[in-house]
Design a protein around this motif. Structure first.
Motif, mmCIF file in Angstrom:
data_model
loop_
_atom_site.group_PDB
_atom_site.id
_atom_site.type_symbol
_atom_site.label_atom_id
_atom_site.label_comp_id
_atom_site.label_asym_id
_atom_site.label_seq_id
_atom_site.Cartn_x
_atom_site.Cartn_y
_atom_site.Cartn_z
ATOM 1 N N PRO A 104 0.835 -1.207 0.000
ATOM 2 C CA PRO A 104 0.000 0.000 0.000
ATOM 3 C C PRO A 104 0.870 1.258 0.000
ATOM 4 O O PRO A 104 1.196 1.810 1.056
ATOM 5 C CB PRO A 104 -0.801 -0.145 1.300
ATOM 6 N N ALA A 106 0.354 4.376 -0.791
ATOM 7 C CA ALA A 106 -0.198 5.592 -0.190
ATOM 8 C C ALA A 106 0.019 5.574 1.323
ATOM 9 O O ALA A 106 0.421 6.581 1.931
ATOM 10 C CB ALA A 106 -1.684 5.715 -0.522
ATOM 11 N N GLY A 109 3.632 6.213 2.131
ATOM 12 C CA GLY A 109 3.936 7.640 2.058
ATOM 13 C C GLY A 109 3.538 8.363 3.331
ATOM 14 O O GLY A 109 4.276 9.224 3.841
ATOM 15 N N GLU A 110 2.381 8.006 3.879
ATOM 16 C CA GLU A 110 1.936 8.603 5.142
ATOM 17 C C GLU A 110 2.875 8.207 6.277
ATOM 18 O O GLU A 110 3.188 9.030 7.152
ATOM 19 C CB GLU A 110 0.511 8.154 5.449
ATOM 20 N N ARG A 143 4.815 10.612 -4.033
ATOM 21 C CA ARG A 143 3.928 11.585 -3.384
ATOM 22 C C ARG A 143 4.024 12.981 -4.007
ATOM 23 O O ARG A 143 3.347 13.903 -3.553
ATOM 24 C CB ARG A 143 4.281 11.692 -1.890
ATOM 25 N N ALA A 150 6.109 9.508 -10.412
ATOM 26 C CA ALA A 150 5.482 8.457 -9.600
ATOM 27 C C ALA A 150 5.581 7.109 -10.301
ATOM 28 O O ALA A 150 5.874 6.085 -9.657
ATOM 29 C CB ALA A 150 4.027 8.815 -9.326
ATOM 30 N N ARG A 154 7.753 3.887 -8.925
ATOM 31 C CA ARG A 154 7.150 2.573 -8.712
ATOM 32 C C ARG A 154 7.904 1.504 -9.504
ATOM 33 O O ARG A 154 8.145 0.405 -8.999
ATOM 34 C CB ARG A 154 5.678 2.608 -9.125
#
Length: 374
Positions: A104, A106, A109-110, A143, A150, A154
Motif C-alpha cells: 500500500p 499511499a 507515504g503517510e 507523493r 510516480a 514505482r
C-alpha cells in the motif's frame, strides 16, 4: 439483487475475489483458526511464519482473501498484503516483485511523513534506510504529484528492468535493484517503514504468498535462492512481520519437501489445513452461503432450492467426487442457472430434488469439474 429468489446477490462465486471474500460459509473450525491467528498477530509483537495447506478446490485463496478482509476492519493493527507466487519464477527478484507490487504505497507515504516528524536529520540517513536510502527518494517521488515521476519510482521499487540513468536521476536514486541482496534490503526497509509505530498500538505487516507449491516446479538452484531469500527477509524482522505461505496439492505432507530446513525451523507448529468436506459439512456450507445473501429470513433455509434438493446435490457429488467448496459452488451455480433458464428468470417455486437429478446429468459438468490448484 434477486428479490424473487430472496437473494441480495448471486451466491455462487467460483473464482475468488476480494469483494466476495467478506463472505464466509461453513468450516467453522477454520474460521475460529483464522480469528485466533489474527488475535495472536495483533497481541504479540514477535514475528511469525505460518503454513496453509489446502486440498484442491478447498478455498485456499478465498481463505487468504477473507483474512485480508478481517485485517482491514476498523481498529485493525495488521496491514495485509496478498501476492501470488510466480509460476515460472527465475529467482527471488520475481518473488520480490510480486510482493512489492501489492504494497500500500499511499500508506507507506503517510508513514514516511510520520517517521520524518520524529527525525531531525536527513531522512535517507535514518537507520530504517541505511541499506537502501533510495526507498526514501522513491516514495517521495510517488507523493510528488508528478505522474511521470510516480510511475518511474514505482518501476524502480518493483525492480522493473529497462530504467535508464536519466530515469533514476529524475526520482533521485543512484542504483538499481538487481540482486536478491538488493531486493531484501529494499523489502526490509519498506517493512520497517510500514510497521513504524507512530502511536500506542503496534502495527504489523502480513505478507501472504499464495500458490507457493509452484516452487516445486523450479530448478533446484532457483528453489534454493527463493527459499533462502524468504528466510533472510524473515530473519531481518524478529518483530512486526507475519508471513503465510500457502500450498495446494493432494497430500499435506508434501509441504515439507518444498521448504528449506531453515524455513521449516521458523514456521509455527500449528498450520492451517483445509481438507475435503463431509456430507454434513457440505450441507452446512450451502446453508451458511445462502444465509449470507438473504434479503430477509423467511424460514426457508434452502430457498430457492428445497432442502431435499440440496441433499440430493450433495449426495450426487459425494458419490463421484470429493466434496469441496469450489465443487459445491460449480454444481449449485449450474443447477440454479439451468433451472431459471428452463422455467423463466422470475420463477419463485423451489427447485425440487428430481430437477437437480436431471440437471446434474448434463455432460458439460464433467468438462468443467477438474481437480486443479486454485
Amino acid at each position: 439483487m434477486y428479490k424473487h429468489l430472496n437473494l441480495r446477490a448471486w451466491p455462487f462465486q467460483i473464482v475468488p475475489d476480494s469483494e466476495f471474500a467478506a463472505t464466509w460459509a461453513g468450516r467453522r473450525q477454520t474460521k475460529k483458526q483464522l480469528e485466533r491467528l489474527l488475535w495472536k498477530m495483533q497481541f504479540a509483537p514477535k514475528s511469525g511464519l505460518h503454513l496453509l495447506w489446502a486440498n484442491f478446490g478447498m478455498g485456499k485463496t478465498h481463505t487468504l482473501l477473507h483474512l485480508q478482509h478481517l485485517c482491514r476492519q476498523p481498529q485493525g493493527r495488521v496491514i495485509p498484503v496478498y501476492a501470488v507466487m510466480p509460476k515460472r519464477c527465475r529467482g527471488f527478484l520475481e518473488v520480490y516483485r510480486a510482493i512489492v507490487s501489492e504494497l500500500p504505497f499511499a500508506f507507506l507515504g503517510e508513514q514516511l511523513v510520520r517517521l520524518g516528524s520524529t527525525w531531525s536529520g536527513i531522512l535517507t540517513l535514518h537507520p530504517t534506510f541505511s541499506r537502501s536510502p533510495g526507498v526514501v527518494s522513491a516514495i517521495l517521488a510517488m507523493r510528488s504529484g508528478d505522474a511521470e515521476k510516480a510511475t518511474t519510482a514505482r518501476q524502480w521499487l518493483i525492480a522493473q528492468p529497462g530504467l535508464t540513468a536519466r530515469h533514476l536521476r529524475s526520482v533521485g536514486v543512484t542504483y538499481r535493484i538487481r540482486t536478491p541482496e538488493d531486493a531484501i534490503a529494499v523489502l526490509s526497509a519498506l517493512t520497517r517503514l510500514a510497521t513504524f509505530q507512530s502511536g500506542a498500538l503496534p502495527t504489523k505487516l502480513l505478507v501472504m504468498l499464495d500458490e507457493y507449491q509452484h516452487i516445486g516446479e523450479l530448478r533446484k538452484r532457483v528453489r534454493s535462492e527463493v527459499n533462502a531469500g524468504l528466510h533472510s527477509y524473515y530473519n531481518e524482522h524478529p518483530k512486526g512481520l507475519e508471513v503465510i505461505l500457502s500450498f495446494s496439492f493432494g497430500r499435506e505432507d508434501n509441504v515439507a519437501y518444498l521448504l528449506s530446513d531453515e524455513l521449516k525451523s521458523r514456521s509455527e507448529p500449528q498450520s492451517i489445513s483445509l481438507d475435503v468436506l463431509s456430507e454434513a459439512e457440505a450441507i452446512e456450507f450451502i446453508k451458511d452461503l445462502l444465509a449470507e445473501f438473504r434479503v430477509q429470513d423467511d424460514g426457508r433455509w434452502a430457498y430457492p432450492f428445497s432442502p431435499e434438493a440440496i441433499e440430493t446435490l450433495v449426495e450426487h457429488i459425494a458419490k463421484r467426487k470429493a466434496l469441496t467448496p469450489r465443487r459445491l459452488m460449480l454444481y449449485g451455480n449450474h443447477v440454479l442457472l439451468e433451472s431459471l433458464m428452463a422455467a423463466g428468470p422470475e420463477r419463485t417455486n423451489e427447485i425440487a430434488a428430481q430437477e437437480v437429478i436431471e440437471l446434474l446429468a448434463d455432460p458439460r459438468l464433467g468438462a468443467m469439474d477438474v481437480d486443479a490448484p486454485e
